[in-house]
Design a protein around this motif. Sequence first.
Motif, short mmCIF file in Angstrom:
data_model
loop_
_atom_site.label_atom_id
_atom_site.label_comp_id
_atom_site.label_asym_id
_atom_site.label_seq_id
_atom_site.Cartn_x
_atom_site.Cartn_y
_atom_site.Cartn_z
N ARG A 152 0.55 -0.99 0.11
CA ARG A 152 -0.53 -0.11 -0.26
C ARG A 152 1.19 0.49 -0.34
NH1 ARG A 152 -2.60 3.56 3.30
NH2 ARG A 152 -0.87 3.28 4.91
N GLN A 153 2.14 1.14 0.76
CA GLN A 153 2.88 2.41 0.45
C GLN A 153 3.32 2.15 -0.79
OE1 GLN A 153 3.13 5.04 3.12
NE2 GLN A 153 1.56 3.65 4.85
N GLU A 154 4.41 1.40 -1.76
CA GLU A 154 4.90 1.85 -2.20
C GLU A 154 3.62 2.16 -3.27
OE1 GLU A 154 5.45 -2.27 -3.10
OE2 GLU A 154 7.36 -2.39 -2.31
N ARG A 155 2.54 2.24 -3.51
CA ARG A 155 1.68 2.09 -4.36
C ARG A 155 1.02 3.64 -3.97
NH1 ARG A 155 -1.25 -2.36 -2.85
NH2 ARG A 155 -2.63 -1.07 -1.62
N LEU A 156 1.13 3.99 -2.27
CA LEU A 156 0.68 5.60 -2.08
C LEU A 156 2.21 6.63 -3.10
CD1 LEU A 156 -0.37 5.68 1.25
CD2 LEU A 156 -1.88 6.51 -0.57
N GLN A 157 3.45 5.86 -2.80
CA GLN A 157 4.29 6.35 -3.34
C GLN A 157 4.55 6.93 -4.70
OE1 GLN A 157 7.60 4.14 -1.80
NE2 GLN A 157 7.21 4.96 0.42
N ARG A 158 3.99 6.12 -5.81
CA ARG A 158 4.03 5.78 -6.74
C ARG A 158 3.20 6.67 -6.93
NH1 ARG A 158 4.39 0.02 -6.89
NH2 ARG A 158 1.89 -0.38 -7.12
N ARG A 159 1.83 6.83 -6.61
CA ARG A 159 0.83 7.89 -7.57
C ARG A 159 1.42 9.96 -6.23
NH1 ARG A 159 -4.58 5.03 -3.85
NH2 ARG A 159 -4.11 3.00 -5.66
N ALA A 172 4.50 10.03 -6.56
CA ALA A 172 5.50 10.94 -7.37
C ALA A 172 5.03 10.79 -9.02
CB ALA A 172 6.68 9.21 -7.77
N ALA A 173 4.00 10.20 -9.27
CA ALA A 173 3.22 10.65 -10.85
C ALA A 173 2.82 11.98 -10.52
CB ALA A 173 2.37 9.55 -11.15
N ARG A 174 2.07 12.43 -9.30
CA ARG A 174 1.32 13.17 -10.09
C ARG A 174 2.52 14.81 -9.31
NH1 ARG A 174 -0.63 13.28 -4.40
NH2 ARG A 174 -1.59 11.65 -4.88
N GLU A 175 2.96 14.72 -8.68
CA GLU A 175 4.27 15.65 -9.16
C GLU A 175 4.83 15.68 -10.05
OE1 GLU A 175 7.90 14.49 -5.68
OE2 GLU A 175 6.39 14.50 -4.21
N LEU A 176 4.81 14.77 -11.22
CA LEU A 176 5.24 15.17 -12.18
C LEU A 176 4.89 15.63 -13.46
CD1 LEU A 176 7.63 14.39 -14.42
CD2 LEU A 176 5.99 11.85 -14.99
#
Length: 237
Positions: free
Chosen positions: A215-222, A224-228
């Motif tokens: 779950r934490q990995e998914r949140l981190q990916r989201r 990162a995508a939001r920042e991009l």
Amino acid sequence: MTEELPELRAADADRERVAEVLRDALAEGRLDMAEFEERLDATYKARTYGELAPITRDLPVGQVAAPRVDMVKQPEPDGSWASRIVGGEGSSTWSVAVMSGFQRKGRWTVPRRFNCFAFWGGGEIDLRDANFADREVEINCVAIMGGVEVIVPPGVEVVVRGIGIMGGFDHREEGVPGEPGAPRVIVTGFAFWGGVGVERKLRKADRLRLREERRQERLQRRAAARELREGRRRGRG
């Protein structure tokens, strides 16, 4: 309670102990997933004992106590295989089910030889949370028109030497190398019109921890995508 605790800095081990209480509460149905996630997030953000105390106050074994300051570092059980091979005689040496069932699970010490008998019944021997009296232990199972299930954690070497007549022993977990320092579990015995199964499973707490890590990995990916995306918008502006 919070005011009485000194504002000592909490260590990673303290946060993990609180997280373990939360995982057990989730598994027992005391917390739903939303409450669990909220409290777990607060746990890993906590910096002092005063911040940790309210998180588990309403849960069993949930009181957070500040440790006594000791100038001598004392070793603590770390969950390693070395810490789980404890010597001694074991918590119990046998179980019997005659037209009934038995369970041996949780925190217990497996003796060097454990005997069990099932006749028109069934039993479960769960070693996932167990300590071990020796580096090598034997689980001797006799199943007559019944069955016994042996559950081992990942990392344990399994050897199956039982004999089956119109019945059988499960050999699927044989041949998997054990981790360094892990115990060796030898399953022996006799099955007549019955069976002895051997299954490798994660502990409930480990399953929950893996779920939380994903779950934490998914949140981190989201994130990162939001920042991009926001960076691209700023670049176009």
